[in-house]
Design a protein around this motif. Structure first.
Motif, PDB file in Angstrom:
ATOM      1  N   GLU A  31     -40.435 -25.010 -37.452  1.00 27.04           N
ATOM      2  CA  GLU A  31     -39.526 -25.104 -35.412  1.00 27.04           C
ATOM      3  C   GLU A  31     -38.268 -25.276 -35.013  1.00 27.04           C
ATOM      4  OE1 GLU A  31     -40.132 -28.052 -31.588  1.00 27.04           O
ATOM      5  OE2 GLU A  31     -41.338 -28.158 -33.190  1.00 27.04           O
ATOM      6  N   ALA A  32     -37.882 -26.306 -36.480  1.00 28.25           N
ATOM      7  CA  ALA A  32     -36.249 -25.918 -36.589  1.00 28.25           C
ATOM      8  C   ALA A  32     -35.496 -24.560 -36.974  1.00 28.25           C
ATOM      9  CB  ALA A  32     -35.752 -27.492 -36.868  1.00 28.25           C
ATOM     10  N   GLU A  33     -36.432 -23.779 -38.097  1.00 28.91           N
ATOM     11  CA  GLU A  33     -35.474 -23.368 -38.226  1.00 28.91           C
ATOM     12  C   GLU A  33     -35.747 -22.058 -36.989  1.00 28.91           C
ATOM     13  OE1 GLU A  33     -37.371 -19.844 -41.710  1.00 28.91           O
ATOM     14  OE2 GLU A  33     -37.103 -22.047 -42.167  1.00 28.91           O
ATOM     15  N   VAL A  34     -36.969 -21.378 -36.319  1.00 28.34           N
ATOM     16  CA  VAL A  34     -37.131 -21.009 -35.806  1.00 28.34           C
ATOM     17  C   VAL A  34     -35.537 -21.024 -34.157  1.00 28.34           C
ATOM     18  CG1 VAL A  34     -38.589 -20.211 -33.534  1.00 28.34           C
ATOM     19  CG2 VAL A  34     -38.883 -20.178 -35.420  1.00 28.34           C
ATOM     20  N   LEU A  35     -35.970 -22.595 -34.267  1.00 31.65           N
ATOM     21  CA  LEU A  35     -34.495 -22.866 -32.396  1.00 31.65           C
ATOM     22  C   LEU A  35     -33.299 -22.148 -33.421  1.00 31.65           C
ATOM     23  CD1 LEU A  35     -36.391 -26.615 -31.694  1.00 31.65           C
ATOM     24  CD2 LEU A  35     -35.576 -24.136 -30.528  1.00 31.65           C
ATOM     25  N   ARG A  36     -33.267 -22.733 -34.761  1.00 26.70           N
ATOM     26  CA  ARG A  36     -31.899 -22.075 -35.565  1.00 26.70           C
ATOM     27  C   ARG A  36     -31.579 -20.615 -34.609  1.00 26.70           C
ATOM     28  NH1 ARG A  36     -31.974 -25.285 -39.141  1.00 26.70           N
ATOM     29  NH2 ARG A  36     -32.975 -23.863 -40.638  1.00 26.70           N
ATOM     30  N   PHE A  37     -32.468 -20.171 -34.955  1.00 27.34           N
ATOM     31  CA  PHE A  37     -32.127 -18.366 -35.268  1.00 27.34           C
ATOM     32  C   PHE A  37     -32.727 -17.985 -33.272  1.00 27.34           C
ATOM     33  CE2 PHE A  37     -35.751 -14.981 -33.988  1.00 27.34           C
ATOM     34  CZ  PHE A  37     -34.160 -13.838 -34.322  1.00 27.34           C
ATOM     35  N   PHE A  38     -32.552 -19.038 -32.718  1.00 25.77           N
ATOM     36  CA  PHE A  38     -32.990 -18.599 -31.362  1.00 25.77           C
ATOM     37  C   PHE A  38     -31.549 -18.501 -31.300  1.00 25.77           C
ATOM     38  CE2 PHE A  38     -37.441 -19.727 -29.973  1.00 25.77           C
ATOM     39  CZ  PHE A  38     -37.858 -18.137 -30.438  1.00 25.77           C
ATOM     40  N   ARG A  39     -30.847 -19.641 -31.193  1.00 24.31           N
ATOM     41  CA  ARG A  39     -29.306 -19.874 -30.624  1.00 24.31           C
ATOM     42  C   ARG A  39     -27.969 -19.093 -32.302  1.00 24.31           C
ATOM     43  NH1 ARG A  39     -31.998 -26.042 -30.639  1.00 24.31           N
ATOM     44  NH2 ARG A  39     -32.039 -25.974 -28.434  1.00 24.31           N
ATOM     45  N   SER A  40     -29.229 -18.358 -32.918  1.00 28.30           N
ATOM     46  CA  SER A  40     -28.123 -18.023 -33.507  1.00 28.30           C
ATOM     47  C   SER A  40     -27.145 -15.961 -33.277  1.00 28.30           C
ATOM     48  CB  SER A  40     -28.532 -17.405 -34.730  1.00 28.30           C
ATOM     49  OG  SER A  40     -28.863 -15.817 -34.548  1.00 28.30           O
ATOM     50  N   GLN A  41     -26.004 -15.799 -33.846  1.00 29.19           N
ATOM     51  CA  GLN A  41     -25.418 -15.042 -33.025  1.00 29.19           C
ATOM     52  C   GLN A  41     -26.154 -13.596 -33.025  1.00 29.19           C
ATOM     53  OE1 GLN A  41     -22.042 -14.633 -35.759  1.00 29.19           O
ATOM     54  NE2 GLN A  41     -20.687 -15.525 -33.525  1.00 29.19           N
ATOM     55  N   TRP A  42     -27.281 -13.311 -34.769  1.00 28.86           N
ATOM     56  CA  TRP A  42     -28.569 -12.699 -34.526  1.00 28.86           C
ATOM     57  C   TRP A  42     -29.259 -12.423 -33.385  1.00 28.86           C
ATOM     58  CZ3 TRP A  42     -28.967  -8.298 -36.592  1.00 28.86           C
ATOM     59  CH2 TRP A  42     -30.235  -7.682 -37.121  1.00 28.86           C
ATOM     60  N   PHE A  43     -29.225 -13.299 -33.337  1.00 29.79           N
ATOM     61  CA  PHE A  43     -30.773 -13.454 -31.293  1.00 29.79           C
ATOM     62  C   PHE A  43     -30.033 -12.796 -30.841  1.00 29.79           C
ATOM     63  CE2 PHE A  43     -32.382 -15.015 -27.758  1.00 29.79           C
ATOM     64  CZ  PHE A  43     -33.770 -14.897 -28.086  1.00 29.79           C
ATOM     65  N   GLY A  44     -28.626 -13.086 -30.698  1.00 28.10           N
ATOM     66  CA  GLY A  44     -28.240 -12.285 -29.232  1.00 28.10           C
ATOM     67  C   GLY A  44     -27.457 -10.674 -29.832  1.00 28.10           C
ATOM     68  N   VAL A  45     -28.018 -10.439 -31.292  1.00 25.66           N
ATOM     69  CA  VAL A  45     -27.663  -8.445 -30.918  1.00 25.66           C
ATOM     70  C   VAL A  45     -28.850  -8.077 -30.614  1.00 25.66           C
ATOM     71  CG1 VAL A  45     -27.663  -7.006 -33.301  1.00 25.66           C
ATOM     72  CG2 VAL A  45     -25.756  -9.386 -32.676  1.00 25.66           C
TER      73      VAL A  45
END
Length: 73
Positions: free
Chosen positions: A42-56
């Motif tokens: 859950e924490a790993e996915v939340l980190r992804f959601f909030r990452s610059q990569w997600f924004g790309v």
């Protein structure tokens, strides 16, 4: 012989399709982590959601997405 646009004939931009698949997999992973109470994933996915990569990958507001997912049963 007319030239065809293979990308349109096969269902859109392959890079956009890949980006969408990555985001959808993360959503699926988050749902499964919440259901199984796997705090690490859950924490790993939340980190992804909030990452610059997600924004790309997408223009979706990550905090909105997280709120909506947390509102699910």
């Amino acid at each position: 012989m007319a030239k065809t646009n293979r990308t349109k004939a096969q269902g859109g931009d392959p890079y956009e399709n890949l980006a969408n698949a990555i985001v959808l997999q993360a959503v699926s992973d988050y749902r499964m982590a919440k259901k199984s109470r796997n705090k690490r994933v859950e924490a790993e996915v939340l980190r992804f959601f909030r990452s610059q990569w997600f924004g790309v990958l997408t223009e979706i507001d990550p905090e909105y997405l997280i709120r909506r997912l947390d509102e699910e049963d």
